[in-house]
Design a protein around this motif. Sequence first.
Motif, PDB file in Angstrom:
ATOM      1  N   ALA A   1      -0.265  -2.353 -11.842  1.00 56.64           N
ATOM      2  CA  ALA A   1       0.428  -1.064 -11.276  1.00 56.64           C
ATOM      3  C   ALA A   1       1.811  -0.699 -11.030  1.00 56.64           C
ATOM      4  N   SER A   2       2.732  -1.327 -11.039  1.00 54.20           N
ATOM      5  CA  SER A   2       3.900  -2.194 -10.369  1.00 54.20           C
ATOM      6  C   SER A   2       5.178  -1.872 -11.620  1.00 54.20           C
ATOM      7  N   GLY A   3       4.960  -1.612 -12.853  1.00 54.39           N
ATOM      8  CA  GLY A   3       5.098  -2.158 -13.685  1.00 54.39           C
ATOM      9  C   GLY A   3       5.712  -3.220 -14.419  1.00 54.39           C
TER      10      GLY A   3
ATOM     11  N   PRO B   1       5.310   8.312  -3.396  1.00 56.54           N
ATOM     12  CA  PRO B   1       6.516   7.677  -3.231  1.00 56.54           C
ATOM     13  C   PRO B   1       6.602   6.643  -4.530  1.00 56.54           C
ATOM     14  N   PRO B   2       5.370   5.749  -4.807  1.00 59.07           N
ATOM     15  CA  PRO B   2       5.298   5.000  -5.586  1.00 59.07           C
ATOM     16  C   PRO B   2       5.427   5.658  -7.159  1.00 59.07           C
ATOM     17  N   ALA B   3       4.756   7.404  -7.459  1.00 62.51           N
ATOM     18  CA  ALA B   3       5.158   7.993  -8.868  1.00 62.51           C
ATOM     19  C   ALA B   3       6.752   7.762  -9.162  1.00 62.51           C
TER      20      ALA B   3
ATOM     21  N   LEU C   1       1.077  -0.806   0.149  1.00 61.13           N
ATOM     22  CA  LEU C   1       0.028   0.417   0.386  1.00 61.13           C
ATOM     23  C   LEU C   1       0.813   1.346  -0.259  1.00 61.13           C
ATOM     24  N   GLY C   2       2.104   1.155   0.633  1.00 59.17           N
ATOM     25  CA  GLY C   2       3.044   2.132   0.901  1.00 59.17           C
ATOM     26  C   GLY C   2       2.331   3.446   1.248  1.00 59.17           C
TER      27      GLY C   2
ATOM     28  N   ALA D   1      -6.738   2.226  -5.852  1.00 62.73           N
ATOM     29  CA  ALA D   1      -5.912   2.744  -6.948  1.00 62.73           C
ATOM     30  C   ALA D   1      -7.176   3.111  -8.165  1.00 62.73           C
ATOM     31  N   VAL D   2      -8.034   2.470  -8.467  1.00 63.24           N
ATOM     32  CA  VAL D   2      -9.079   2.736  -8.667  1.00 63.24           C
ATOM     33  C   VAL D   2      -9.834   3.931  -8.334  1.00 63.24           C
TER      34      VAL D   2
END
Length: 425
Positions: A196-198, A266-268, A43-44, A242-243
């Motif tokens: 989503a994580s690539g 952070p995830p971006a 979830l970060g 995320a949705v």
Amino acid sequence: MTVPDDATTGQLLFSSQLGVFHRRIDTENTPGSLHGMFARQVLGDGTSIRWRVEPDLDAWLRTNVSRLEDAPALAVLGYVATAQPTRLPVFADVLVHGLEGLAGRDPYPGDRVTPLYSAGIVLGLHLAARAVQDRVPQFLTWLRKALSHPMREPNDPWLDLMHQHVLAELTGEPASLPVLAGLADHALVAAFYLLASGTGVARDTPEELRAAQHRAMHVFLRTDPAHLEVRHAALWLNFAEAVATASADQLVISVPQVSQVLRRFPPAMKRWVWDSAERKDPKWWRVDAEREVQAILWIMLRAVFDDVVDEENLPKLGHSAYRADFALPSLGLFIEVKFVRSKSDFKDVEQEVIIDSIGYLKDNERYREIIVFIYDDSCSTEHHDETRRALIDLPGIADVIIVSRPGVLPPADERKAVLSPGAAM
């Protein structure tokens, strides 16, 4: 009596489910919980959960001294190294010794008992190995071979996908995901996590992806997380949030939704570029000052909110003129960005926000609230909670979001060393 329409009812149900899932995950949000740490990694900081999973490190090391060569303990330290990189010197030798021992073992022994069949352990071990990869490079090789070994037989499709996630991180090659129509339950949201994580690539058409997303949301709204393991609940909540973020411009926009987008910082930054100096034509994307952070936030905000404006000029207060970094007029909301270079800057930032909040909101009929976004280049995470608590109760402060410099970016002194005149940018 006003009867809510279907859209309002759906939003209320969705919001309620988010809260129920938060509470389920909070049952493992305790210091040293492996499941809690897995949930935080998934979830970060892009969630409203206030994480409490980092243990009192000195006490934890003493309590677990006899288990420091075991995979679960090493995984816990891997999560700690990721969340609190400044504490790594305290236990780096423990990680090196433990990972060297694991790298000498058969990953799939005859009794089939292996820590690799725990998603929380596998992910934590990968993080641990990344933290000390310069000292134990052989462990990353061992893990990569173990996750592509013909004897690997995970007993659940979702675990197989989490293996593929880690393997993709190790190799740099995203996994080709199964057709989403054939996935159900936890495997479906695990697949969306990889997307989503690539670390995963879908073979589905856009229409099929939307159908799978709709099906997963239908299940989310009808699932009681009390019957889920926390690691599964974390994947479901990651999917739902995320949705919510992706659909923010289609919903009734609220201040908490703006906070949720900002917490995705952070995830971006996962794909931020800072190449090795040995690479041909290396690229180094600088984040050395507040204006670079503002540029990143502008991209994030403008992609979601149509009415965001930058550098909103405000009426003078006495002899002082004020200009907010960002504003959303429809919400009466300012977003103020601060850049922290060292731990001693936190006190100055607190004073600046106190002064700015008065200048921004006094006699201002158009704007009523402020979100404070602080980028901590020093990674002084031990000061984050104190600063947040100092600011969050100020009049008009809607939220305080503090993020640390991502691991892909070296500390300021190392950045200066490579960014000499004529260096690649």
